[in-house]
Enzyme design. Structure first.
Site, PDB file in Angstrom:
ATOM      1  N   GLY A 150      -4.543  -4.306  -3.739  1.00  0.00           N
ATOM      2  CA  GLY A 150      -5.511  -3.256  -4.086  1.00  0.00           C
ATOM      3  C   GLY A 150      -4.703  -2.050  -4.501  1.00  0.00           C
ATOM      4  N   HIS A 151      -4.690  -1.738  -5.785  1.00  0.00           N
ATOM      5  CA  HIS A 151      -3.879  -0.632  -6.301  1.00  0.00           C
ATOM      6  C   HIS A 151      -4.807   0.476  -6.795  1.00  0.00           C
ATOM      7  CE1 HIS A 151      -0.305  -3.575  -7.125  1.00  0.00           C
ATOM      8  NE2 HIS A 151      -0.685  -3.554  -5.865  1.00  0.00           N
TER       9      HIS A 151
ATOM     10  N   ASP B  63       0.814  -1.230   0.000  1.00  0.00           N
ATOM     11  CA  ASP B  63       0.000   0.000   0.000  1.00  0.00           C
ATOM     12  C   ASP B  63       0.843   1.273   0.000  1.00  0.00           C
ATOM     13  OD1 ASP B  63      -2.234  -1.635   0.113  1.00  0.00           O
ATOM     14  OD2 ASP B  63      -2.236  -1.655   2.301  1.00  0.00           O
TER      15      ASP B  63
ATOM     16  N   LYS C  37       1.997   2.080  -5.068  1.00  0.00           N
ATOM     17  CA  LYS C  37       2.566   1.498  -6.308  1.00  0.00           C
ATOM     18  C   LYS C  37       1.657   1.770  -7.496  1.00  0.00           C
ATOM     19  CE  LYS C  37       2.500  -2.541  -4.300  1.00  0.00           C
ATOM     20  NZ  LYS C  37       2.112  -2.123  -2.938  1.00  0.00           N
TER      21      LYS C  37
ATOM     22  N   GLN D 162       2.017  -6.175  -3.144  1.00  0.00           N
ATOM     23  CA  GLN D 162       2.474  -6.285  -1.750  1.00  0.00           C
ATOM     24  C   GLN D 162       3.758  -5.454  -1.582  1.00  0.00           C
ATOM     25  OE1 GLN D 162       1.380  -9.602  -3.292  1.00  0.00           O
ATOM     26  NE2 GLN D 162      -0.498  -8.618  -2.673  1.00  0.00           N
TER      27      GLN D 162
HETATM   28  P1  GDP Z   1      -0.673   0.283  -3.560  1.00  0.00           P
HETATM   29  O1  GDP Z   1      -1.281  -0.969  -3.049  1.00  0.00           O
HETATM   30  O2  GDP Z   1       0.797   0.360  -3.284  1.00  0.00           O
HETATM   31  O3  GDP Z   1      -0.988   0.570  -4.992  1.00  0.00           O
HETATM   32  O4  GDP Z   1      -1.338   1.467  -2.706  1.00  0.00           O
HETATM   33  P2  GDP Z   1      -2.912   1.627  -2.350  1.00  0.00           P
HETATM   34  O5  GDP Z   1      -3.644   2.078  -3.566  1.00  0.00           O
HETATM   35  O6  GDP Z   1      -3.408   0.418  -1.644  1.00  0.00           O
HETATM   36  O7  GDP Z   1      -2.846   2.747  -1.240  1.00  0.00           O
HETATM   37  C1  GDP Z   1      -2.308   3.994  -1.494  1.00  0.00           C
HETATM   38  C2  GDP Z   1      -3.390   5.066  -1.235  1.00  0.00           C
HETATM   39  O8  GDP Z   1      -2.781   6.322  -1.146  1.00  0.00           O
HETATM   40  C3  GDP Z   1      -4.398   5.177  -2.366  1.00  0.00           C
HETATM   41  O9  GDP Z   1      -5.632   5.557  -1.832  1.00  0.00           O
HETATM   42  C4  GDP Z   1      -3.828   6.284  -3.238  1.00  0.00           C
HETATM   43  O10 GDP Z   1      -4.819   6.980  -3.984  1.00  0.00           O
HETATM   44  C5  GDP Z   1      -3.254   7.187  -2.178  1.00  0.00           C
HETATM   45  N1  GDP Z   1      -2.069   7.970  -2.570  1.00  0.00           N
HETATM   46  C6  GDP Z   1      -1.035   7.630  -3.395  1.00  0.00           C
HETATM   47  N2  GDP Z   1      -0.104   8.595  -3.410  1.00  0.00           N
HETATM   48  C7  GDP Z   1      -0.545   9.572  -2.589  1.00  0.00           C
HETATM   49  C8  GDP Z   1      -0.017  10.829  -2.170  1.00  0.00           C
HETATM   50  O11 GDP Z   1       1.088  11.224  -2.530  1.00  0.00           O
HETATM   51  N3  GDP Z   1      -0.764  11.548  -1.284  1.00  0.00           N
HETATM   52  C9  GDP Z   1      -1.970  11.127  -0.822  1.00  0.00           C
HETATM   53  N4  GDP Z   1      -2.632  11.901   0.024  1.00  0.00           N
HETATM   54  N5  GDP Z   1      -2.500   9.953  -1.197  1.00  0.00           N
HETATM   55  C10 GDP Z   1      -1.789   9.184  -2.060  1.00  0.00           C
HETATM   56  P1  IMO Z   2      -0.846  -4.213  -2.206  1.00  0.00           P
HETATM   57  O1  IMO Z   2      -0.383  -4.789  -3.518  1.00  0.00           O
HETATM   58  C1  IMO Z   2      -1.027  -4.576   2.148  1.00  0.00           C
HETATM   59  C2  IMO Z   2      -1.215  -8.652   3.792  1.00  0.00           C
HETATM   60  C3  IMO Z   2      -2.508  -9.073   4.459  1.00  0.00           C
HETATM   61  C4  IMO Z   2      -1.964 -10.054   5.501  1.00  0.00           C
HETATM   62  C5  IMO Z   2      -0.818 -10.726   4.764  1.00  0.00           C
HETATM   63  C6  IMO Z   2      -1.166 -12.072   4.158  1.00  0.00           C
HETATM   64  O2  IMO Z   2      -2.140  -3.508  -2.268  1.00  0.00           O
HETATM   65  O3  IMO Z   2       0.236  -3.420  -1.570  1.00  0.00           O
HETATM   66  P2  IMO Z   2      -2.682 -12.801   2.077  1.00  0.00           P
HETATM   67  O4  IMO Z   2      -4.147 -12.614   1.835  1.00  0.00           O
HETATM   68  O5  IMO Z   2      -1.827 -12.220   1.006  1.00  0.00           O
HETATM   69  O6  IMO Z   2      -2.318 -14.219   2.387  1.00  0.00           O
HETATM   70  O7  IMO Z   2      -2.395 -11.981   3.452  1.00  0.00           O
HETATM   71  O8  IMO Z   2      -0.429  -9.822   3.722  1.00  0.00           O
HETATM   72  N1  IMO Z   2      -1.360  -8.140   2.400  1.00  0.00           N
HETATM   73  C7  IMO Z   2      -1.269  -6.848   2.064  1.00  0.00           C
HETATM   74  N2  IMO Z   2      -1.109  -5.741   2.813  1.00  0.00           N
HETATM   75  N3  IMO Z   2      -1.061  -4.474   0.805  1.00  0.00           N
HETATM   76  C8  IMO Z   2      -1.201  -5.577   0.029  1.00  0.00           C
HETATM   77  O9  IMO Z   2      -1.135  -5.521  -1.316  1.00  0.00           O
HETATM   78  C9  IMO Z   2      -1.344  -6.828   0.654  1.00  0.00           C
HETATM   79  N4  IMO Z   2      -1.501  -8.087   0.197  1.00  0.00           N
HETATM   80  C10 IMO Z   2      -1.494  -8.882   1.276  1.00  0.00           C
HETATM   81  O10 IMO Z   2      -3.151  -7.973   5.051  1.00  0.00           O
HETATM   82  O11 IMO Z   2      -1.416  -9.346   6.589  1.00  0.00           O
HETATM   83 MG    MG Z   3      -2.813  -1.616  -1.831  1.00  0.00          MG
END
Ligand code: GDP
Ligand code: IMO
Ligand code: MG
Length: 409
Positions: free
Chosen positions: A39-40, A12, A15, A198
């Protein structure tokens, strides 16, 4: 050029945003590990896309999006996601491909994942998406691969129930299936972006085992997921946020505590909207952990970093970073493998003054307040790796480019 984007923390990191930003210059974007546990998020103008299986590059018209070899694919989720994209005006047909070597998540694997985690003495807090069970089936050599849908011999050996579930997908997916190694070879003159899922600390080998996911989310996974050798990867970019988060259980040395930090954890969670994209669970929050980031840089040979969510600290008078761990009274800058040591680790922190102004409109590094630049440059120095992109908001446009990651090192 072959550019890899990986998470340098516990997932999270943003990416999805960074991959979307870099996709403009890519010909192919390939997701190389994990499944619908990811979840991206991509934010473009007033539209927000939440992707679980499909590479974030799909949002940019005409880019080819590939689900790579190392992935575990839930076909129900995949088609829900594709239908959702179509509904949002993203034309995907003819440009989304899937590896014949990727493994399939069956519905019963999801049930088994949830049951198994609930019965663990130390539950991991998995996403319940059947990820660990599917990778275990693969390691047991009992898995079902995408290519098996079209392999008469293997198909006939599947159970009646398995065939009944999979049958509708055979025609739906037929034209999307590719030999990824050949596909990447054929596109070798173009720009290929490898999208990690991840993060390093959730990687099966490098992460905080057993509190990890089951895929190869580190940079080395990009080579496997793309069907190429490691020396064919040109650059590795690590994405990290200005602080740390983790979803689910497991050690987190720099986690904010009520006793030490008061309500800071809740404040950052609310400002940073730190709730899981896949499960909606609140994310645990903590200081930026430079010990862990250093480990991520070293173990992935990260060439450069992308810092996200710097704007979340806009209203903070003081910002702290973790520069060492104190374990049993001894200070260390090494990231231990032992869970026991990680759980005992107390963060040694350094304090910086905040900038107390909004960064959301800032578009050049030189225009960042000196306090923000000091924070970034301290991190760079500590991990001996340059920060090439600074993200100051979720939208594609809220990005400061310091050096173009597509330029060879
Ligand atoms: P990922 O799993 O690495 O793709 O990240 P996620 O999408 O799960 O979580 C990142 C969250 O931060 C998302 O809601 C993005 O829209 C948000 N985000 C990304 N970059 C920034 C930033 O520079 N500032 C803020 N406020 N939010 C951001
Ligand atoms: P992105 O790509 C954050 C965590 C789960 C749990 C552990 C194992 O969005 O960054 P699983 O269901 O994969 O066997 O769970 O890994 N986890 C993540 N945490 N971002 C993710 O993906 C994750 N994918 C798995 O919360 O602790
Ligand atoms: Mg994510």
């Amino acid at each position: 050029m072959k550019l890899v984007v990986i998470g340098a923390q516990w997932g999270d990191e943003g990416k999805g945003k960074i991959v979307d930003y870099l996709a403009e210059k890519a010909d192919v974007v390939l997701r190389y590990s994990g499944g619908a546990n990811a979840g991206h998020t991509v934010v473009l103008n007033d539209q927000t896309f939440k992707l679980h299986l499909i590479p974030s590059g799909v949002i940019t018209p005409e880019k080819q999006a590939v689900l790579g070899i190392g992935m575990v694919v839930d076909l129900e989720n995949l088609f829900e996601e594709l239908d959702g994209l179509e509904g949002s005006g993203i034309a995907w047909r003819g440009r989304v491909f899937i590896s014949d070597r990727a493994h399939i998540v069956l519905p019963q694997y999801k049930e088994a994942d949830r049951k198994r985690d609930a019965e663990r003495r130390m539950p991991i807090g998995t996403t319940g998406r059947g990820i660990g069970v599917t990778y275990a089936q693969k390691a047991h050599r009992d898995g079902i691969r995408i290519g098996d849908l079209f392999d008469g011999e293997v198909w006939n050996r599947l159970s009646k129930e398995e065939r009944a579930f999979l049958e509708p997908y055979r025609e739906k997916i037929r034209d999307m299936v590719v030999d990824v190694s050949r596909f990447i070879h054929e596109h070798r003159e173009g720009n290929i972006l490898f999208e990690g899922a991840q993060g390093t600390l959730l990687d099966l080998d490098l992460g905080t085992y057993p509190f990890v996911s089951s895929g190869i989310s580190c940079a080395a996974g990009a080579a496997i997921g793309g069907g190429i050798g490691p020396h064919s990867l040109d650059r590795v970019l690590g994405v990290f946020k200005a602080y740390s988060t983790r979803v689910g259980n497991g050690p987190f040395p720099s986690e904010f505590t009520e006793q030490r930090d008061g309500s800071l954890g809740d404040t950052i969670r609310e400002i940073g909207k730190e709730y899981g994209v896949t499960t909606g669970r609140p994310r645990r929050c903590g200081y930026l952990d430079l010990v862990a980031l250093s480990y991520a840089c070293r173990s992935n040979s990260i060439d450069a970093l992308c810092l996200t969510k710097l704007d979340v600290y806009d209203g903070m008078e003081e910002i702290k970073v973790c520069t060492a761990y104190s374990i049993n009274g001894q200070q260390t800058r090494d990231f231990p493998a032992a869970i026991d040591r990680l759980n005992k680790a107390q963060p040694v922190v350094k304090s910086f003054p905040g900038w107390m102004q909004s960064l959301r409109d800032c578009r050049s590094y030189a225009n960042l307040p000196v306090e923000a630049r000091t924070y970034i440059e301290f991190a760079e120095q500590y991990v001996q790796t340059p920060v090439e992109i600074v993200s100051v908001g979720p939208s594609r446009s809220e990005t400061i480019l310091r050096r173009n990651p597509w330029t060879p090192s």
